[in-house]
Design an enzyme around this catalytic site. Structure first.
Site, PDB file in Angstrom:
ATOM      1  N   ASP A 142       0.832  -1.202   0.000  1.00 19.07           N
ATOM      2  CA  ASP A 142       0.000   0.000   0.000  1.00 19.07           C
ATOM      3  C   ASP A 142       0.864   1.248   0.000  1.00 19.07           C
ATOM      4  OD1 ASP A 142      -2.364  -1.477   0.063  1.00 19.07           O
ATOM      5  OD2 ASP A 142      -2.397  -1.549   2.248  1.00 19.07           O
ATOM      6  N   TYR A 188       5.082 -10.324   7.106  1.00 17.33           N
ATOM      7  CA  TYR A 188       4.697  -8.927   7.307  1.00 17.33           C
ATOM      8  C   TYR A 188       5.041  -8.544   8.737  1.00 17.33           C
ATOM      9  CZ  TYR A 188       2.049  -9.866   3.098  1.00 17.33           C
ATOM     10  OH  TYR A 188       1.698 -10.238   1.833  1.00 17.33           O
TER      11      TYR A 188
END
Length: 195
Positions: free
Chosen positions: A52, A113
């Site tokens: 993102d 992540y």
């Protein structure tokens, strides 16, 4: 055509994510322009995933196809030239030839992540850490992390009608780790073969 993997990292602060955008700058766009100039042909690059806006990648893989055959020395030279050519927030670790069936996205075996949270402001971590100025209940947070390990089907989090056939993952790791005065929430999952 020959296929090459690129191992890279980037600070995403100045980009609207990895993937090419119609009106905004992306890491993919900047990298494609640079590789195309140096190889003197139009190059399309496929990333291992998407990030993102403002998200960083410490170890990211992408691939591209080219009519140029690059030996090991050519790959080293291309990586060197790209590092001189690219903005300072994108770095190329290596470029190497792979089998034509290898795919940066679909051949990936796991993804990790990390989310950093701190209860103290730190000007040096402000671009990589989310600050919450209240105490964290780490015991409860780790309990929630454990619950996520029970789930394997993430279809509801996925886009529909995409090239992705597999939306099942084995969650290998999901926990909170102390990291100085901040916490690191780490999630690692492996793709499951459902075919």
């Amino acid at each position: 055509m020959y296929r090459y993997f690129i191992h890279l990292a980037y600070n995403g602060k100045n980009y609207f994510g990895w993937q090419r955008q119609p009106k905004d700058i992306s890491v993919q766009e900047v990298l494609e322009k640079a590789v195309s100039i140096l190889l003197k042909e139009t190059i399309n690059i496929v990333g291992a995933g998407r990030t993102d806006t403002g998200v960083h990648a410490k170890s990211f893989y992408a691939h591209f196809d080219t009519t140029n055959h690059l030996n090991e020395q050519n790959c080293l030279q291309l990586a060197y030239k790209l590092n001189a050519f690219l903005p300072k927030d994108i770095v190329i670790f290596s470029i190497f030839q792979v089998d034509k069936q290898q795919h940066a996205r679909f051949s990936a075996i796991s993804r990790t992540y990390r989310y950093y949270v701190s209860t103290k402001k730190n000007p040096f971590n402000r671009d990589i850490t989310y600050t919450i100025l209240q105490p964290l209940n780490l015991e409860n947070m780790n309990e929630c992390c454990k619950k996520l390990l029970q789930y394997h089907d993430f279809t509801s989090f996925s886009k529909v009608h995409t090239q992705t056939k597999n939306k099942r993952f084995s969650n290998e790791k999901n926990n909170s780790l102390p990291c100085g005065c901040r916490q690191c929430f780490c999630h690692r999952s492996n793709a499951q073969n459902t075919e």
